[in-house]
Design a protein around this motif. Structure first.
Motif, mmCIF file in Angstrom:
data_model
loop_
_atom_site.group_PDB
_atom_site.id
_atom_site.type_symbol
_atom_site.label_atom_id
_atom_site.label_comp_id
_atom_site.label_asym_id
_atom_site.label_seq_id
_atom_site.Cartn_x
_atom_site.Cartn_y
_atom_site.Cartn_z
ATOM 1 N N ALA A 274 0.831 -1.204 0.000
ATOM 2 C CA ALA A 274 0.000 0.000 0.000
ATOM 3 C C ALA A 274 0.866 1.255 0.000
ATOM 4 O O ALA A 274 0.584 2.238 -0.703
ATOM 5 C CB ALA A 274 -0.926 -0.005 1.218
ATOM 6 N N HIS A 275 1.947 1.208 0.763
ATOM 7 C CA HIS A 275 2.850 2.365 0.851
ATOM 8 C C HIS A 275 3.509 2.656 -0.499
ATOM 9 O O HIS A 275 3.630 3.820 -0.907
ATOM 10 C CB HIS A 275 3.918 2.088 1.912
ATOM 11 C CG HIS A 275 4.935 3.174 2.048
ATOM 12 N ND1 HIS A 275 4.646 4.395 2.598
ATOM 13 C CD2 HIS A 275 6.247 3.227 1.694
ATOM 14 C CE1 HIS A 275 5.728 5.157 2.583
ATOM 15 N NE2 HIS A 275 6.716 4.465 2.036
ATOM 16 N N SER A 276 3.925 1.626 -1.199
ATOM 17 C CA SER A 276 4.586 1.809 -2.495
ATOM 18 C C SER A 276 3.612 2.376 -3.522
ATOM 19 O O SER A 276 3.975 3.237 -4.332
ATOM 20 C CB SER A 276 5.154 0.473 -2.998
ATOM 21 O OG SER A 276 6.135 -0.024 -2.110
ATOM 22 N N ILE A 277 2.374 1.889 -3.497
ATOM 23 C CA ILE A 277 1.366 2.409 -4.433
ATOM 24 C C ILE A 277 1.088 3.876 -4.127
ATOM 25 O O ILE A 277 0.986 4.711 -5.031
ATOM 26 C CB ILE A 277 0.072 1.583 -4.352
ATOM 27 C CG1 ILE A 277 0.324 0.147 -4.841
ATOM 28 C CG2 ILE A 277 -1.034 2.222 -5.186
ATOM 29 C CD1 ILE A 277 -0.834 -0.796 -4.594
ATOM 30 N N LYS A 278 0.991 4.210 -2.834
ATOM 31 C CA LYS A 278 0.739 5.604 -2.460
ATOM 32 C C LYS A 278 1.874 6.503 -2.934
ATOM 33 O O LYS A 278 1.650 7.585 -3.489
ATOM 34 C CB LYS A 278 0.577 5.726 -0.948
ATOM 35 C CG LYS A 278 0.185 7.143 -0.513
ATOM 36 C CD LYS A 278 0.077 7.273 0.990
ATOM 37 C CE LYS A 278 1.374 7.784 1.585
ATOM 38 N NZ LYS A 278 1.245 8.178 2.990
ATOM 39 N N GLY A 279 3.106 6.044 -2.735
ATOM 40 C CA GLY A 279 4.250 6.844 -3.142
ATOM 41 C C GLY A 279 4.280 7.083 -4.643
ATOM 42 O O GLY A 279 4.492 8.204 -5.109
ATOM 43 N N GLY A 280 4.030 6.010 -5.412
ATOM 44 C CA GLY A 280 4.018 6.153 -6.865
ATOM 45 C C GLY A 280 2.886 7.036 -7.351
ATOM 46 O O GLY A 280 3.070 7.896 -8.216
ATOM 47 N N ALA A 281 1.694 6.854 -6.763
ATOM 48 C CA ALA A 281 0.538 7.671 -7.157
ATOM 49 C C ALA A 281 0.783 9.135 -6.850
ATOM 50 O O ALA A 281 0.431 10.024 -7.632
ATOM 51 C CB ALA A 281 -0.722 7.171 -6.455
ATOM 52 N N SER A 282 1.411 9.402 -5.698
ATOM 53 C CA SER A 282 1.728 10.780 -5.335
ATOM 54 C C SER A 282 2.729 11.393 -6.301
ATOM 55 O O SER A 282 2.601 12.545 -6.698
ATOM 56 C CB SER A 282 2.279 10.821 -3.903
ATOM 57 O OG SER A 282 2.664 12.125 -3.550
ATOM 58 N N THR A 283 3.711 10.612 -6.710
ATOM 59 C CA THR A 283 4.730 11.093 -7.642
ATOM 60 C C THR A 283 4.104 11.538 -8.959
ATOM 61 O O THR A 283 4.483 12.562 -9.529
ATOM 62 C CB THR A 283 5.774 9.988 -7.921
ATOM 63 O OG1 THR A 283 6.403 9.633 -6.693
ATOM 64 C CG2 THR A 283 6.816 10.453 -8.914
ATOM 65 N N PHE A 284 3.136 10.763 -9.434
ATOM 66 C CA PHE A 284 2.535 11.048 -10.733
ATOM 67 C C PHE A 284 1.263 11.897 -10.621
ATOM 68 O O PHE A 284 0.552 12.082 -11.603
ATOM 69 C CB PHE A 284 2.220 9.736 -11.465
ATOM 70 C CG PHE A 284 3.451 8.994 -11.874
ATOM 71 C CD1 PHE A 284 4.222 9.430 -12.940
ATOM 72 C CD2 PHE A 284 3.864 7.873 -11.187
ATOM 73 C CE1 PHE A 284 5.368 8.754 -13.317
ATOM 74 C CE2 PHE A 284 5.005 7.188 -11.550
ATOM 75 C CZ PHE A 284 5.771 7.637 -12.626
ATOM 76 N N GLY A 285 0.975 12.401 -9.423
ATOM 77 C CA GLY A 285 -0.153 13.303 -9.263
ATOM 78 C C GLY A 285 -1.509 12.636 -9.347
ATOM 79 O O GLY A 285 -2.509 13.296 -9.643
ATOM 80 N N LEU A 286 -1.585 11.328 -9.055
ATOM 81 C CA LEU A 286 -2.867 10.614 -9.095
ATOM 82 C C LEU A 286 -3.501 10.718 -7.705
ATOM 83 O O LEU A 286 -3.480 9.776 -6.902
ATOM 84 C CB LEU A 286 -2.639 9.153 -9.505
ATOM 85 C CG LEU A 286 -1.809 8.947 -10.784
ATOM 86 C CD1 LEU A 286 -1.674 7.471 -11.107
ATOM 87 C CD2 LEU A 286 -2.446 9.676 -11.954
ATOM 88 N N THR A 287 -4.069 11.876 -7.424
ATOM 89 C CA THR A 287 -4.533 12.171 -6.069
ATOM 90 C C THR A 287 -5.662 11.272 -5.607
ATOM 91 O O THR A 287 -5.802 11.011 -4.408
ATOM 92 C CB THR A 287 -5.004 13.646 -5.986
ATOM 93 O OG1 THR A 287 -6.003 13.876 -6.995
ATOM 94 C CG2 THR A 287 -3.828 14.587 -6.219
ATOM 95 N N ASP A 288 -6.501 10.792 -6.538
ATOM 96 C CA ASP A 288 -7.603 9.923 -6.113
ATOM 97 C C ASP A 288 -7.074 8.634 -5.501
ATOM 98 O O ASP A 288 -7.587 8.155 -4.486
ATOM 99 C CB ASP A 288 -8.535 9.627 -7.287
ATOM 100 C CG ASP A 288 -7.806 9.027 -8.477
ATOM 101 O OD1 ASP A 288 -6.564 9.129 -8.535
ATOM 102 O OD2 ASP A 288 -8.472 8.448 -9.365
ATOM 103 N N MET A 289 -6.018 8.065 -6.092
ATOM 104 C CA MET A 289 -5.419 6.848 -5.543
ATOM 105 C C MET A 289 -4.664 7.157 -4.255
ATOM 106 O O MET A 289 -4.670 6.357 -3.316
ATOM 107 C CB MET A 289 -4.484 6.211 -6.566
ATOM 108 C CG MET A 289 -5.160 5.680 -7.818
ATOM 109 S SD MET A 289 -4.021 4.829 -8.936
ATOM 110 C CE MET A 289 -3.569 3.395 -7.948
ATOM 111 N N THR A 290 -4.029 8.334 -4.214
ATOM 112 C CA THR A 290 -3.283 8.724 -3.012
ATOM 113 C C THR A 290 -4.200 8.839 -1.807
ATOM 114 O O THR A 290 -3.856 8.418 -0.692
ATOM 115 C CB THR A 290 -2.560 10.058 -3.253
ATOM 116 O OG1 THR A 290 -1.744 9.965 -4.412
ATOM 117 C CG2 THR A 290 -1.684 10.420 -2.064
ATOM 118 N N GLU A 291 -5.390 9.408 -2.007
ATOM 119 C CA GLU A 291 -6.329 9.592 -0.896
ATOM 120 C C GLU A 291 -6.786 8.257 -0.319
ATOM 121 O O GLU A 291 -6.872 8.091 0.900
ATOM 122 C CB GLU A 291 -7.534 10.398 -1.380
ATOM 123 C CG GLU A 291 -7.198 11.861 -1.696
ATOM 124 C CD GLU A 291 -8.322 12.572 -2.416
ATOM 125 O OE1 GLU A 291 -9.316 11.894 -2.774
ATOM 126 O OE2 GLU A 291 -8.229 13.798 -2.632
#
Length: 677
Positions: free
Chosen positions: A47-64
């Motif tokens: 979950a942490h890795s997905i959050k980090g990658g989503a944040s990097t690419f600006g995918l805020t819906d996945m980050t939330e």
């Protein structure tokens, strides 16, 4: 410095999908009553890795979504909250939502925002007392349980100076860096944040984490070695730690604020003790850096292009070999030796390149645990799902095509095969049924089995339904013949139609799809003991071992996997059946005789089978004799698709180029026998 991240999007999408699949696999296998800490850590890291990658690419819906998910997982892995079945269900739903969001970004598919909102509310409710993103540092620190890390030794201290950031970002960065070691904050104004980190990790790891939120060029990181401390020693002084370049923590806070310092110290202790264990776990789990760099991600289209080029090379090599067959072996010894060497190298190269397309069956098997769990729950059944041979490899093209047939077979086993718990208990069985999926190599084929210990197939019910559907059946049919009736179109013995099964649509498609892949299906069943469905497939469709046969002036390729034997019959072995053609006697067994020259309307060299050759083939457990003029030889052939350039030809599955440059058609043995019957 501005970095164009678009080129890395596909890598993130692929890695996120792999992480979601791994997360689901771990959740389905976790022991709720006594979860393995390493499994919980692995789920959290996914979950942490997905959050980090989503944040990097600006995918805020996945980050939330991943932020709330990560917070809840963190509580569970730290022991602040006990894992429950409700948690696992919620995590699986969250995985589905993240997959939907991922597909939305990658494929442009619609995303159900109501479902996203629902899962966020569910995760928040399960968190009981979630920490708001804007919580002050003292509040954040006070949530960390008190642990002792008196024997934890860190080798390096880092001073991390960041540009002006919001308080929420400061807390988020501290949380992430806390995964690396002991973190504390040196500033008190919330603008230009200064952190102290004691860790055994590298400067690059710090930059990687901070780059999720900040431009790495704006960071200022200093480091100094820390002298080793003996186990059990009291909190070290600045001089012992080598903190000469840091100001004392006390001097950074006014006297009235020093009350928060002990809280910060406790946070350092807790994070250090816990993360030191995690780092040890990571070192065990992760391969060496040299191993990580030994693999690359390559698009399948590039692999297919490489395979096509190797196929052309094989054809060219076959042409050279044929051209040199008539040369004097004495006068051309060196040339012939070179051609033989080229042949060996070409074969090795071909096999090496073909292995690139091979994928483990785990790619297919990993899709089923979740489906089995959800379907069993829906039907009120208890099912234990096990797999064997997940590392067995199969060509990627076949892997993708076998998913749907296996999905239908697995659903059928749960719905029709495995009984309800009460029924199993009355029969003296364990209330939990067993469903297994296995794969194993046998020669040039892969054999896949779907097996259950349910009630088995009901012979009388199948025969009655077949008669009702107008199929030609008799009570003298063997069990094997009766079982194959379930593959008839529209056949179903279900008494009611549900959204799971009962419409009689599926098993005939399963059989047709497997046959189209050059495979065969077999069923074994015993009433009260269960059913096993076996699928045998060639390892690849890109290349096959074939027998060159000739009738008239044409050469055809007969896939060797169907060939049992070849022989020249006597006149006494050939019998005529009035109005039904001829049969040939082979060791007291009469087999239908199929003259291929009649099937393809070609003028043959021989019309009497005793003058030519018959090749005994077997498809779907049934044998037949193909009548040909002659056998030319045996060879590996590169399969070419003729439908893309011409059209579907009855009885033909593909084509290949021979050593003389001529084209030979590859027989679709199953289609030939179906038409001949």
């Amino acid at each position: 410095m501005t970095i164009d991240m678009s080129q890395f999007f596909q890598v993130f999408f692929d890695e996120a999908e792999e992480l979601l699949a791994e997360k689901e696999k771990l959740l389905l296998a976790v022991d709720i009553s006594s979860p393995d800490p390493e499994d919980l850590n692995a789920i959290f890291r996914a979950a942490h890795s997905i959050k980090g990658g989503a944040s990097t690419f600006g995918l805020t819906d996945m980050t939330e979504v991943t932020h709330i998910l990560e917070s809840l997982l963190d509580k569970i892995r730290k022991g602040e909250m006990a894992l429950t079945g409700e948690h696992v269900d919620a995590f699986l739903i969250a995985k589905d939502i993240l997959k939907m969001q991922l597909d939305g970004h990658r494929l442009g598919t619609p995303v159900d925002q109501d479902a996203v909102a629902d899962v966020r509310m569910l995760l928040q409710s399960l968190s009981q007392d979630p920490v708001p993103a804007s919580a002050p540092i003292a509040s954040f620190n006070s949530r960390i349980p008190e642990l002792d890390h008196s024997d934890v030794v860190f080798k390096t201290a880092f001073k991390i100076e960041m540009p002006e950031v919001s308080e929420a970002d400061a807390v988020a960065i501290m949380s992430e860096l806390g995964l690396l070691g002991a973190i504390s904050r040196l500033d008190n104004n919330g603008k230009n944040v200064v952190l102290a980190l004691r860790t055994n990790e590298s400067k690059d790891d710090i930059i990687s984490i901070c780059s999720f939120i900040l431009n790495p060029d704006t960071l200022k990181i200093s480091e100094e070695q820390i002298a080793s401390l003996p186990a059990g020693k009291a909190e070290p002084t600045e001089d012992e730690l080598g903190y000469g370049f840091f100001e004392p923590l006390e001097s950074m806070f006014p006297p009235e604020e020093n009350k928060a310092a002990p809280v910060a110290e406790k946070m350092v202790d807790v994070v250090a003790a816990e993360k030191q264990v995690q780092q040890a776990e990571k070192k065990i789990e992760k391969p060496a850096a040299s191993q990580e760099s030994s693999t690359i991600r390559v698009g399948i289209e590039k692999v297919d292009q490489l395979i096509n080029l190797i196929g052309e090379l094989v054809i060219t090599q076959a042409m050279l070999e044929q051209r040199t067959q008539d040369l004097d072996p004495i006068a051309n010894e060196r040339l012939l030796s070179s051609v033989a060497h080229l042949t060996r190298n070409t074969r090795d190269l071909q096999e090496a390149v073909m292995s690139i397309r091979m994928m483990p069956m785990d790619y297919v098997f990993s899709r089923f645990p979740r489906m089995v769990r959800d379907l069993a729950t829906k039907l009120g059944k208890k099912v234990e799902f096990v797999t064997y041979g997940a590392s067995t490899e199969l060509d990627k093209g076949l892997i993708e095509r076998i998913v749907d047939p296996l999905t239908h077979l697995v659903r059928n086993s749960i719905d029709h095969g495995i009984e309800m718990p009460a029924t199993r208990a009355q029969s003296g069985k364990n209330e939990t049924g067993k469903l297994s999926l296995s794969a194993v190599h046998q020669g040039g084929n892969i054999v896949i089995e779907v097996s259950d210990d349910g009630g088995g197939l009901h012979r009388e019910k199948i025969l009655a339904k077949a008669k009702q559907n107008g199929l030609t059946v008799s009570d003298s049919m063997t069990d094997s013949e009766v079982w194959l009736l379930i593959f008839a179109p529209g056949f179903s013995t279900a008494e009611t139609v549900t959204d799971v099964s009962g419409r009689g649509v599926g098993m005939d498609v399963v059989k047709r799809n497997i046959t189209a892949m050059g495979g065969v299906v077999d069923i074994r069943s015993a009433k009260g003991y269960g059913t096993t469905i076996t699928i045998s497939l060639p390892l690849t469709l890109a290349i096959l071992d074939g027998m060159s046969i000739k009738f008239g002036n044409e050469i055809y390729i007969l896939p060797l996997g169907f060939v049992m034997e070849s022989l020249q019959p006597t006149k006494a072995d050939i019998k005529e059946i009035s109005g039904k053609g001829r049969v040939v006697k082979v060791r007291d067994e009469y087999l239908p005789l199929v003259p291929l020259y009649e099937y393809f309307d070609i003028q043959p060299k021989y019309t009497d089978p005793s003058d030519g050759i018959v090749v005994i083939v077997e498809v779907d457990g049934k044998k037949a004799a193909l009548f040909v003029d002659d056998l030319v030889g045996q060879q590996q052939v590169v399969v070419k698709n003729i439908e893309s350039n011409y059209k579907k030809v009855p009885g033909i599955s593909g084509a290949t180029i021979l050593g003389d440059g001529g084209v030979a058609l590859i027989l679709d043995v199953a289609a030939v026998l179906r038409t001949a019957r």
